[in-house]
Design an enzyme around this catalytic site. Sequence first.
Site, PDB file in Angstrom:
ATOM      1  N   PHE A 204     -21.677  12.106 -26.108  1.00  0.00           N
ATOM      2  CA  PHE A 204     -21.184  11.187 -27.142  1.00  0.00           C
ATOM      3  C   PHE A 204     -20.875   9.804 -26.596  1.00  0.00           C
ATOM      4  O   PHE A 204     -20.882   8.825 -27.323  1.00  0.00           O
ATOM      5  CB  PHE A 204     -19.929  11.763 -27.828  1.00  0.00           C
ATOM      6  CG  PHE A 204     -18.763  11.969 -26.910  1.00  0.00           C
ATOM      7  CD1 PHE A 204     -18.645  13.151 -26.188  1.00  0.00           C
ATOM      8  CD2 PHE A 204     -17.787  10.995 -26.756  1.00  0.00           C
ATOM      9  CE1 PHE A 204     -17.563  13.349 -25.324  1.00  0.00           C
ATOM     10  CE2 PHE A 204     -16.711  11.187 -25.905  1.00  0.00           C
ATOM     11  CZ  PHE A 204     -16.596  12.367 -25.186  1.00  0.00           C
TER      12      PHE A 204
ATOM     13  N   LYS B  56      -2.029   5.959 -22.942  1.00  0.00           N
ATOM     14  CA  LYS B  56      -1.408   6.240 -24.236  1.00  0.00           C
ATOM     15  C   LYS B  56       0.111   6.287 -24.094  1.00  0.00           C
ATOM     16  O   LYS B  56       0.815   5.541 -24.738  1.00  0.00           O
ATOM     17  CB  LYS B  56      -1.917   7.572 -24.785  1.00  0.00           C
ATOM     18  CG  LYS B  56      -3.390   7.517 -25.149  1.00  0.00           C
ATOM     19  CD  LYS B  56      -4.157   8.656 -24.579  1.00  0.00           C
ATOM     20  CE  LYS B  56      -5.632   8.460 -24.794  1.00  0.00           C
ATOM     21  NZ  LYS B  56      -6.366   9.686 -24.503  1.00  0.00           N
TER      22      LYS B  56
ATOM     23  N   ASP C 267       0.212  18.628 -21.354  1.00  0.00           N
ATOM     24  CA  ASP C 267      -0.521  17.361 -21.419  1.00  0.00           C
ATOM     25  C   ASP C 267       0.276  16.461 -22.356  1.00  0.00           C
ATOM     26  O   ASP C 267       0.263  16.625 -23.579  1.00  0.00           O
ATOM     27  CB  ASP C 267      -1.938  17.595 -21.945  1.00  0.00           C
ATOM     28  CG  ASP C 267      -2.742  16.293 -22.060  1.00  0.00           C
ATOM     29  OD1 ASP C 267      -2.138  15.205 -21.979  1.00  0.00           O
ATOM     30  OD2 ASP C 267      -3.969  16.373 -22.241  1.00  0.00           O
TER      31      ASP C 267
ATOM     32  N   PHE D 205      -9.066  19.178 -25.068  1.00  0.00           N
ATOM     33  CA  PHE D 205      -9.473  17.791 -25.146  1.00  0.00           C
ATOM     34  C   PHE D 205     -10.744  17.672 -24.304  1.00  0.00           C
ATOM     35  O   PHE D 205     -10.911  18.427 -23.344  1.00  0.00           O
ATOM     36  CB  PHE D 205      -8.367  16.857 -24.629  1.00  0.00           C
ATOM     37  CG  PHE D 205      -8.760  15.415 -24.697  1.00  0.00           C
ATOM     38  CD1 PHE D 205      -8.909  14.800 -25.928  1.00  0.00           C
ATOM     39  CD2 PHE D 205      -9.028  14.685 -23.552  1.00  0.00           C
ATOM     40  CE1 PHE D 205      -9.316  13.475 -26.010  1.00  0.00           C
ATOM     41  CE2 PHE D 205      -9.431  13.363 -23.629  1.00  0.00           C
ATOM     42  CZ  PHE D 205      -9.579  12.751 -24.855  1.00  0.00           C
ATOM     43  N   THR D 206     -11.622  16.745 -24.658  1.00  0.00           N
ATOM     44  CA  THR D 206     -12.940  16.681 -23.996  1.00  0.00           C
ATOM     45  C   THR D 206     -12.844  16.725 -22.468  1.00  0.00           C
ATOM     46  O   THR D 206     -13.443  17.588 -21.823  1.00  0.00           O
ATOM     47  CB  THR D 206     -13.686  15.394 -24.402  1.00  0.00           C
ATOM     48  OG1 THR D 206     -12.801  14.289 -24.233  1.00  0.00           O
ATOM     49  CG2 THR D 206     -14.144  15.450 -25.850  1.00  0.00           C
TER      50      THR D 206
ATOM     51  N   ARG E 138     -15.684  12.442 -34.001  1.00  0.00           N
ATOM     52  CA  ARG E 138     -15.069  13.593 -33.343  1.00  0.00           C
ATOM     53  C   ARG E 138     -15.581  14.825 -34.077  1.00  0.00           C
ATOM     54  O   ARG E 138     -14.962  15.349 -34.967  1.00  0.00           O
ATOM     55  CB  ARG E 138     -13.541  13.516 -33.408  1.00  0.00           C
ATOM     56  CG  ARG E 138     -12.941  12.392 -32.595  1.00  0.00           C
ATOM     57  CD  ARG E 138     -12.674  12.730 -31.136  1.00  0.00           C
ATOM     58  NE  ARG E 138     -13.791  12.562 -30.230  1.00  0.00           N
ATOM     59  CZ  ARG E 138     -13.660  12.366 -28.926  1.00  0.00           C
ATOM     60  NH1 ARG E 138     -12.498  12.284 -28.370  1.00  0.00           N
ATOM     61  NH2 ARG E 138     -14.707  12.265 -28.158  1.00  0.00           N
TER      62      ARG E 138
ATOM     63  N   TYR F 283       0.846  -1.196   0.000  1.00  0.00           N
ATOM     64  CA  TYR F 283       0.000   0.000   0.000  1.00  0.00           C
ATOM     65  C   TYR F 283       0.881   1.245   0.000  1.00  0.00           C
ATOM     66  O   TYR F 283       0.662   2.175  -0.751  1.00  0.00           O
ATOM     67  CB  TYR F 283      -0.904  -0.009   1.243  1.00  0.00           C
ATOM     68  CG  TYR F 283      -1.930   1.091   1.232  1.00  0.00           C
ATOM     69  CD1 TYR F 283      -3.177   0.878   0.651  1.00  0.00           C
ATOM     70  CD2 TYR F 283      -1.666   2.345   1.793  1.00  0.00           C
ATOM     71  CE1 TYR F 283      -4.130   1.882   0.629  1.00  0.00           C
ATOM     72  CE2 TYR F 283      -2.611   3.341   1.762  1.00  0.00           C
ATOM     73  CZ  TYR F 283      -3.846   3.118   1.191  1.00  0.00           C
ATOM     74  OH  TYR F 283      -4.791   4.111   1.165  1.00  0.00           O
TER      75      TYR F 283
HETATM   76  C1  PLP Z   1      -6.799  10.471 -23.557  1.00  0.00           C
HETATM   77  C2  PLP Z   1      -6.369  11.815 -23.249  1.00  0.00           C
HETATM   78  C3  PLP Z   1      -6.609  12.378 -21.990  1.00  0.00           C
HETATM   79  C4  PLP Z   1      -7.384  11.634 -20.926  1.00  0.00           C
HETATM   80  O1  PLP Z   1      -6.752  10.461 -20.547  1.00  0.00           O
HETATM   81  P1  PLP Z   1      -7.572   9.207 -19.978  1.00  0.00           P
HETATM   82  O2  PLP Z   1      -6.523   8.263 -19.510  1.00  0.00           O
HETATM   83  O3  PLP Z   1      -8.378   8.654 -21.111  1.00  0.00           O
HETATM   84  O4  PLP Z   1      -8.431   9.699 -18.891  1.00  0.00           O
HETATM   85  C5  PLP Z   1      -6.157  13.648 -21.760  1.00  0.00           C
HETATM   86  N1  PLP Z   1      -5.507  14.336 -22.712  1.00  0.00           N
HETATM   87  C6  PLP Z   1      -5.258  13.834 -23.925  1.00  0.00           C
HETATM   88  C7  PLP Z   1      -4.516  14.640 -24.934  1.00  0.00           C
HETATM   89  C8  PLP Z   1      -5.680  12.561 -24.237  1.00  0.00           C
HETATM   90  O5  PLP Z   1      -5.434  12.073 -25.467  1.00  0.00           O
END
Ligand code: PLP
Length: 482
Positions: A455, A266, A223, A132-133, A389, A80
């Site tokens: 979406f 990613k 980001d 980004f969303t 998108r 932990y």
């Molecule tokens: C996917 C993504 C996020 C969010 O990440 P999650 O792991 O899906 O929550 C944030 N910024 C960018 C540019 C992304 O491609």
Amino acid sequence: MSTVTFFRGQQLPLEMHKVRIIQKLNLRPIEQRREAMAEAGYNTFLLRNADVFLDMLTDSGVNAMSDQQQAAMLIADDAYAGSATYTRLHAKLVEIFGMEYFLPAHQGRAAEHILAQGLVRPGTVVPMNYHFTTSKAHITNVGAEVVELITKPGLEVTSDHPFKGNLDVAALAELIAERGADAVSYVRIEAGTNLIGGQPISLQNYRETTELCRKHGILTVLDASLLADNLYFIKIREGEAADMSIPEITRAIADCFDVIYFSARKLGFGRGGGICIREEALYKQLRGLVPMFEGFLTYGGMSVREMEAITVGLDETMDFDMIRQGPQFIAHMVNELLKRDIPVITPAGGLGAHVDAMRFLPHVRQQEYPAGALATALYIASGVRGMERGTLSEQRDADGVEPMADMELVRLALPRRVFTLSQVEYAIDRIDWLYQNRDLIGGLHFVEEPEILRFFYGRLEPIGDWANKLVAAFRSDFGDSL
Ligand SMILES: *Cc1c(COP(=O)(O)O)cnc(C)c1O
């Protein structure tokens, strides 16, 4: 550069890995695909994976792991607190980004949640190259405003600009002059702008943008979720970087920022996320939010096995051979689509190929969601699952007015190291067929529209009988082929 030239001059991407674990796929007959699409409310997010042949929905959490990553998962230290797994991940992040502090989070949006809660003041603005969303949702949720300052080529569908993700530095200077530096919570730069085609930012633009911020004492946040592709593009497209190694380019970018956050779904071929922080004071300011929302400071909601995989995956991201397969496959797909006059975003970006639904379906009005309709039609015609998108991915404003998206795109993501070239060729072939039959495709309308992030789970229906007509046309052209 470590690419292979073919004897007969062919231009083909060549994988620097082999496949050692496989997953069987289903390609259902078109009648069953049409049925599955209806059951899913004409929303590709709601399809069952068992009904999908090639899943090009996203590159999130579905990138192939390497043997080294799988092996590392076995030595995960499940404590932990004080886990050696955390120590290894932290050390790797310090090594590649040069920032001393790290806060783990279970995925990218969780990192965004913590940054928004901890750093964004109501009534302020967060300028960025493009939203980004989930990043936008977290910032507006705490009462701040997102301002997008993408340079002009960013919103041009076809272009030969090598860095369409660049932020307009002059516009940022103007905004700071107008509102004052105090009105800016931070400036966010998204490596590889997700929503406008995975387009990269140049090293020069990273430097100029953040220099301006530093001059005004404004915090800078990267980001880095799509950083791997951006590194590849800087290496091959930006003169000064041609002789730099991938770790050197990474460090040159990182050195510009106060904070770097990422989705490890990613970046790092795993599942997780986190926030790297340069200054101790800022780390302490944010630290308390992690145990509250994510988990203790040494795992932040991630599984230790995934953390081990991310540590190795980050190391692999520093290897040009490991990060070039994705963008090279995408470039191949984009070039082949262009040869067939199919409208796609150019130049090819990272993440996936982006088909321009506005030009593919000029007869479908934006209010009838051309990108959603095209994603639906593509699944029916091929079993390939893409992602809308466009306007569907937008949110109604406070007065219930639906903003029209800048672009209407169907994103065909190529998860890293996952597909073979013949699978990509199949997708190209079916998109080609669809383009020849584009007049058959009509629009969609909502039958169930959720208020937030509609979406993801909204349900729609075709306007008219076009889905059935598409099936009939397919049968007449392909006989009893799948
Ligand atoms: C996917 C993504 C996020 C969010 O990440 P999650 O792991 O899906 O929550 C944030 N910024 C960018 C540019 C992304 O491609």
